[in-house]
Design a protein around this motif. Structure first.
Motif, short mmCIF file in Angstrom:
data_model
loop_
_atom_site.label_atom_id
_atom_site.label_comp_id
_atom_site.label_asym_id
_atom_site.label_seq_id
_atom_site.Cartn_x
_atom_site.Cartn_y
_atom_site.Cartn_z
N ALA A 1 -39.05 -9.97 100.82
CA ALA A 1 -38.66 -10.90 99.77
C ALA A 1 -39.66 -10.78 98.64
CB ALA A 1 -38.64 -12.33 100.31
N PRO A 2 -39.22 -10.94 97.40
CA PRO A 2 -40.15 -10.83 96.27
C PRO A 2 -41.05 -12.06 96.17
CG PRO A 2 -37.97 -11.47 95.51
CD PRO A 2 -37.84 -11.20 96.98
N GLY A 3 -42.10 -11.91 95.38
CA GLY A 3 -42.99 -13.03 95.14
C GLY A 3 -44.00 -13.21 96.24
N PRO A 4 -44.86 -14.19 96.12
CA PRO A 4 -45.88 -14.45 97.15
C PRO A 4 -45.27 -15.11 98.38
CG PRO A 4 -46.06 -16.07 95.40
CD PRO A 4 -44.99 -15.11 94.97
N VAL A 5 -45.24 -14.39 99.48
CA VAL A 5 -44.72 -14.91 100.75
C VAL A 5 -45.79 -14.68 101.81
CG1 VAL A 5 -42.93 -14.72 102.52
CG2 VAL A 5 -42.33 -14.41 100.11
N ASP A 6 -46.07 -15.71 102.60
CA ASP A 6 -47.11 -15.61 103.62
C ASP A 6 -46.76 -14.53 104.66
OD1 ASP A 6 -48.53 -17.91 102.58
OD2 ASP A 6 -46.92 -19.12 103.42
N VAL A 7 -47.75 -13.73 105.03
CA VAL A 7 -47.61 -12.70 106.06
C VAL A 7 -48.79 -12.83 107.02
CG1 VAL A 7 -47.44 -10.23 106.55
CG2 VAL A 7 -46.48 -11.14 104.42
N VAL A 8 -48.51 -12.72 108.33
CA VAL A 8 -49.57 -12.78 109.32
C VAL A 8 -49.73 -11.41 109.97
CG1 VAL A 8 -49.23 -15.22 109.82
CG2 VAL A 8 -48.02 -13.51 111.20
N ASP A 9 -50.95 -11.12 110.40
CA ASP A 9 -51.16 -9.93 111.21
C ASP A 9 -50.57 -10.18 112.59
OD1 ASP A 9 -52.96 -7.32 111.66
OD2 ASP A 9 -53.08 -8.61 113.44
N PRO A 10 -49.68 -9.32 113.07
CA PRO A 10 -48.99 -9.62 114.32
C PRO A 10 -49.92 -9.69 115.53
CG PRO A 10 -48.49 -7.38 113.59
CD PRO A 10 -49.19 -8.07 112.47
N TRP A 11 -50.99 -8.89 115.53
CA TRP A 11 -51.86 -8.87 116.71
C TRP A 11 -52.71 -10.13 116.79
CZ3 TRP A 11 -50.35 -5.80 120.26
CH2 TRP A 11 -49.59 -4.68 119.89
N ILE A 12 -53.17 -10.63 115.65
CA ILE A 12 -53.91 -11.90 115.68
C ILE A 12 -52.98 -13.05 116.02
CG2 ILE A 12 -55.22 -13.52 114.26
CD1 ILE A 12 -56.42 -11.14 112.80
N ALA A 13 -51.77 -13.03 115.45
CA ALA A 13 -50.81 -14.10 115.73
C ALA A 13 -50.38 -14.08 117.20
CB ALA A 13 -49.59 -13.95 114.82
N LEU A 14 -50.19 -12.90 117.78
CA LEU A 14 -49.82 -12.82 119.19
C LEU A 14 -50.98 -13.22 120.10
CD1 LEU A 14 -47.68 -9.55 119.25
CD2 LEU A 14 -46.88 -11.87 119.70
N THR A 15 -52.21 -13.02 119.64
CA THR A 15 -53.35 -13.51 120.40
C THR A 15 -53.32 -15.03 120.47
OG1 THR A 15 -54.71 -11.60 119.79
CG2 THR A 15 -55.87 -13.60 120.47
N ALA A 16 -53.02 -15.66 119.32
CA ALA A 16 -52.88 -17.13 119.32
C ALA A 16 -51.74 -17.55 120.24
CB ALA A 16 -52.64 -17.62 117.89
N ALA A 17 -50.63 -16.78 120.22
CA ALA A 17 -49.49 -17.10 121.09
C ALA A 17 -49.86 -16.96 122.56
CB ALA A 17 -48.31 -16.19 120.75
N ALA A 18 -50.67 -15.95 122.89
CA ALA A 18 -51.09 -15.75 124.27
C ALA A 18 -51.91 -16.94 124.76
CB ALA A 18 -51.89 -14.46 124.40
N CYS A 19 -52.74 -17.49 123.88
CA CYS A 19 -53.58 -18.63 124.25
C CYS A 19 -52.77 -19.91 124.40
CB CYS A 19 -54.68 -18.82 123.22
SG CYS A 19 -55.91 -17.48 123.18
N VAL B 1 -46.91 -19.50 114.60
CA VAL B 1 -46.40 -18.51 115.55
C VAL B 1 -46.74 -18.93 116.98
CG1 VAL B 1 -46.65 -16.14 116.39
CG2 VAL B 1 -46.43 -16.58 113.93
N ALA B 2 -47.97 -19.40 117.21
CA ALA B 2 -48.37 -19.85 118.54
C ALA B 2 -47.55 -21.05 118.97
CB ALA B 2 -49.86 -20.19 118.55
N ASP B 3 -47.28 -21.94 118.05
CA ASP B 3 -46.47 -23.12 118.36
C ASP B 3 -45.04 -22.73 118.71
OD1 ASP B 3 -46.17 -26.01 118.54
OD2 ASP B 3 -45.01 -25.87 116.70
N TRP B 4 -44.48 -21.77 117.97
CA TRP B 4 -43.13 -21.29 118.27
C TRP B 4 -43.10 -20.63 119.65
CZ3 TRP B 4 -41.18 -18.56 113.16
CH2 TRP B 4 -40.75 -19.54 112.26
N ALA B 5 -44.11 -19.84 119.96
CA ALA B 5 -44.15 -19.18 121.26
C ALA B 5 -44.20 -20.21 122.38
CB ALA B 5 -45.36 -18.24 121.35
N ALA B 6 -45.02 -21.26 122.21
CA ALA B 6 -45.10 -22.32 123.21
C ALA B 6 -43.76 -23.05 123.34
CB ALA B 6 -46.20 -23.30 122.85
N SER B 7 -43.08 -23.28 122.22
CA SER B 7 -41.76 -23.92 122.24
C SER B 7 -40.74 -23.02 122.94
CB SER B 7 -41.30 -24.23 120.82
OG SER B 7 -42.15 -25.17 120.19
N ALA B 8 -40.83 -21.72 122.68
CA ALA B 8 -39.91 -20.77 123.33
C ALA B 8 -40.11 -20.79 124.84
CB ALA B 8 -40.12 -19.37 122.78
N GLU B 9 -41.35 -20.81 125.28
CA GLU B 9 -41.63 -20.85 126.71
C GLU B 9 -41.09 -22.14 127.33
OE1 GLU B 9 -45.31 -19.19 128.81
OE2 GLU B 9 -45.84 -21.30 128.50
#
Length: 291
Positions: free
Chosen positions: A44-62, A19-27
């Protein structure tokens, strides 16, 4: 008009670092905003990775310096006001005042009925309204003594003090999400800083943008006559990065009243189906192509 991307907070192989990498690419590609969905489970069914948005946005902010960041949208009725106040102020200060808080009442049974949360949409609307009013008070950094129907920050000779306040003043911008052509979400949105409409019955058209702009102008004039404060209308859409016609399409929505174009970068636009690899490469390519 400014331009943003909106991406899910889930996907096979998705984590906070990506997510942080995508944010940097978007910028780097010239986008003005990067918004993350706020869900507990994948669509989607089955095991799919999910991130906490606030932690992921913190990484994006950095990982960024200019681009605005936020949720699109956070269902506030399943979050506690003081926790949200702490999270938003921390992220707003970390990002040097780049946070936008998108909010809504949420929908679907998975994050509500099946998790023991409030099931009635009308009551969730009441919770959202009370939450927003309380959150705005908590953001002041002053003592807040509140005893409401759904939330409480009060005790014997005690009030909640959430200090420090956010960098952005008079508050962190609040955009209210809603399904067009509904009524209640747009009345609510008129009291805040922006609206993020969507449709469930088809694509978003220029006529929709014009209708939302007219509705919000009327609602805001009725609630605050004589005021002319800036107001954001963030409309959804999907364009191809190599399509020169996208510039004209953006201009049409701008002329109809949109202040933000929010490019929906999700797997289903690329024909994703269960059992197939998540189209992370295609999603990255659309982000890197810029607005």
């Amino acid at each position: 008009m400014r331009h943003a991307v909106s991406v899910p907070c889930f996907g096979t192989g998705l984590d906070a670092a990506l997510v942080a990498d995508w944010a940097a690419s978007a910028e780097a590609a010239g986008w003005d905003g990067f918004f993350l969905w706020d869900h507990l489970f994948a669509f989607a069914p089955g095991p799919v990775d999910v991130v906490d948005p606030w932690i992921a946005l913190t990484a994006a902010a950095c990982a960024t310096r200019r681009i605005r960041l936020g949720t699109m949208v956070t269902p506030l009725p399943r979050r506690r006001p003081i926790v949200v106040a702490r999270q938003t102020v921390t992220l707003d200060r970390l990002s040097q005042g780049r946070l936008v808080l998108g909010v809504g009442i949420g929908g679907g049974p998975f994050e509500w009925d099946y998790c023991g949360e409030q099931t009635e949409a009308v009551i969730r609307g009441e919770m959202l309204d009370e939450h927003l009013e309380l959150l705005e008070r908590l953001w002041t950094g002053e003592p807040v003594h509140h005893q409401g129907r759904h939330y409480r920050t009060a005790g014997p000779d005690w009030s909640a003090v959430c200090y420090p306040p956010p960098l952005q003043q008079p508050r962190i911008p609040i955009w209210v999400g809603g399904t067009w052509p509904g009524t209640r979400p747009f009345r609510r949105a008129a009291r805040w800083d922006g609206v993020a409409p969507m449709r469930l019955d088809g694509g978003w058209e220029v006529a929709d943008t014009a209708a939302v702009a007219a509705r919000m102008a009327s609602l805001r004039a009725a609630s605050s006559p004589g005021t002319d404060t800036p107001y954001d209308i963030a409309v959804p859409g999907e364009t191809q990065g190599d399509d020169p016609g996208r510039i004209e399409r953006h201009a049409e929505h701008r002329d109809a009243g949109a202040t933000w174009w929010v490019e929906a970068v999700h797997p289903w636009r690329y024909g994703w189906q269960e059992g197939r690899p998540w189209p992370l490469t295609a999603m990255r390519e659309r982000i890197e192509a810029g607005p």
